[in-house]
Design an enzyme around this catalytic site. Sequence first.
Site, mmCIF file in Angstrom:
data_model
loop_
_atom_site.group_PDB
_atom_site.id
_atom_site.type_symbol
_atom_site.label_atom_id
_atom_site.label_comp_id
_atom_site.label_asym_id
_atom_site.label_seq_id
_atom_site.Cartn_x
_atom_site.Cartn_y
_atom_site.Cartn_z
ATOM 1 C CG ASP A 8 5.406 5.647 -16.686
ATOM 2 O OD1 ASP A 8 4.924 6.149 -15.639
ATOM 3 O OD2 ASP A 8 4.928 4.650 -17.244
ATOM 4 C CG HIS A 9 2.924 8.547 -19.169
ATOM 5 N ND1 HIS A 9 3.863 7.702 -19.739
ATOM 6 C CD2 HIS A 9 1.738 7.888 -19.214
ATOM 7 C CE1 HIS A 9 3.253 6.588 -20.124
ATOM 8 N NE2 HIS A 9 1.965 6.675 -19.816
ATOM 9 C CB CYS A 65 5.684 3.087 -14.166
ATOM 10 S SG CYS A 65 5.690 1.324 -13.807
ATOM 11 N N GLY A 66 2.802 3.315 -13.669
ATOM 12 C CA GLY A 66 1.403 3.060 -13.336
ATOM 13 C C GLY A 66 1.230 1.883 -12.397
ATOM 14 C CB THR A 67 1.344 -1.741 -12.863
ATOM 15 O OG1 THR A 67 2.507 -1.910 -13.685
ATOM 16 C CG2 THR A 67 0.104 -1.627 -13.737
ATOM 17 N N GLY A 68 3.909 -0.152 -11.568
ATOM 18 C CA GLY A 68 5.209 -0.452 -10.968
ATOM 19 C C GLY A 68 5.912 -1.613 -11.648
ATOM 20 N N GLY A 70 6.377 -2.397 -14.932
ATOM 21 C CA GLY A 70 7.279 -2.072 -16.045
ATOM 22 C C GLY A 70 8.634 -1.606 -15.534
ATOM 23 C CG MET A 71 9.243 2.182 -13.508
ATOM 24 S SD MET A 71 10.675 2.909 -14.326
ATOM 25 C CE MET A 71 9.965 4.502 -14.810
ATOM 26 C CG HIS A 98 12.450 -10.275 4.958
ATOM 27 N ND1 HIS A 98 11.326 -11.047 5.097
ATOM 28 C CD2 HIS A 98 12.834 -9.937 6.231
ATOM 29 C CE1 HIS A 98 11.030 -11.199 6.389
ATOM 30 N NE2 HIS A 98 11.926 -10.517 7.095
ATOM 31 N NE ARG A 132 14.357 -16.005 7.872
ATOM 32 C CZ ARG A 132 14.051 -15.046 8.745
ATOM 33 N NH1 ARG A 132 14.954 -14.649 9.652
ATOM 34 N NH2 ARG A 132 12.861 -14.469 8.737
ATOM 35 C CG HIS A 133 16.283 -12.163 5.216
ATOM 36 N ND1 HIS A 133 15.223 -12.824 4.635
ATOM 37 C CD2 HIS A 133 15.927 -11.950 6.512
ATOM 38 C CE1 HIS A 133 14.259 -12.986 5.524
ATOM 39 N NE2 HIS A 133 14.661 -12.469 6.677
HETATM 40 C C1 RB5 Z 1 1.603 3.415 -18.832
HETATM 41 O O1 RB5 Z 1 0.344 3.507 -19.399
HETATM 42 C C2 RB5 Z 1 1.758 2.128 -18.054
HETATM 43 O O2 RB5 Z 1 1.799 1.049 -18.927
HETATM 44 C C3 RB5 Z 1 3.003 2.174 -17.217
HETATM 45 O O3 RB5 Z 1 2.960 3.277 -16.371
HETATM 46 C C4 RB5 Z 1 3.255 0.986 -16.321
HETATM 47 O O4 RB5 Z 1 2.104 0.647 -15.616
HETATM 48 C C5 RB5 Z 1 3.850 -0.176 -16.962
HETATM 49 O O5 RB5 Z 1 4.181 -1.182 -16.347
#
Ligand code: RB5
Length: 145
Positions: A8-9, A65-68, A70-71, A98, A132-133
């Site tokens: 994403d952005h 993405c920002g936190t990872g 959402g993806m 694993h 095991r994995h």
């Molecule tokens: C975008 O602002 C943010 O929400 C997105 O990149 C991600 O962190 C979502 O999980």
Amino acid sequence: MRIGICNDHAGYAYKCALVKLLGKKGHEMVDFGTDSEVSVDYPDYAHKLAAAVESGAVDAGIALCGTGNGMAISLNKHQGIRAGLAWNSEIGRLVKAHNKANVLVLPARFISYAMATRIVRIWLETPFEGGRHERRIAKIPCDGR
Ligand code: RB5
């Protein structure tokens, strides 16, 4: 390898740099966007990458993405996907060894670019351990390779 990548952005800058780096290392990169830092909705890109991994159009995927999260959440809705979030190189190793992650997810706002490259390198180089994995991932379940 033929590697699909999406973002994403928040992941755009690292995506551009990773496409260049991995291309130079001989990987064929398939970029599913987004193509700028204009705000977008991460599932739109996660689903495109997931479809390509599931169909075998690419061998594996990288998503940013920002936190990872959402993806990762979006990708893991797909039957053929094991998407794993990694924020340091040991987790990058373990998510392949694993969990046999066929998509690596990176939290672009929470790791340096240098760390992102280390995680990608170790995830690509590490083989799945099996044993095991194998039994554990068979219980997820997932159709993915
Ligand atoms: C975008 O602002 C943010 O929400 C997105 O990149 C991600 O962190 C979502 O999980």
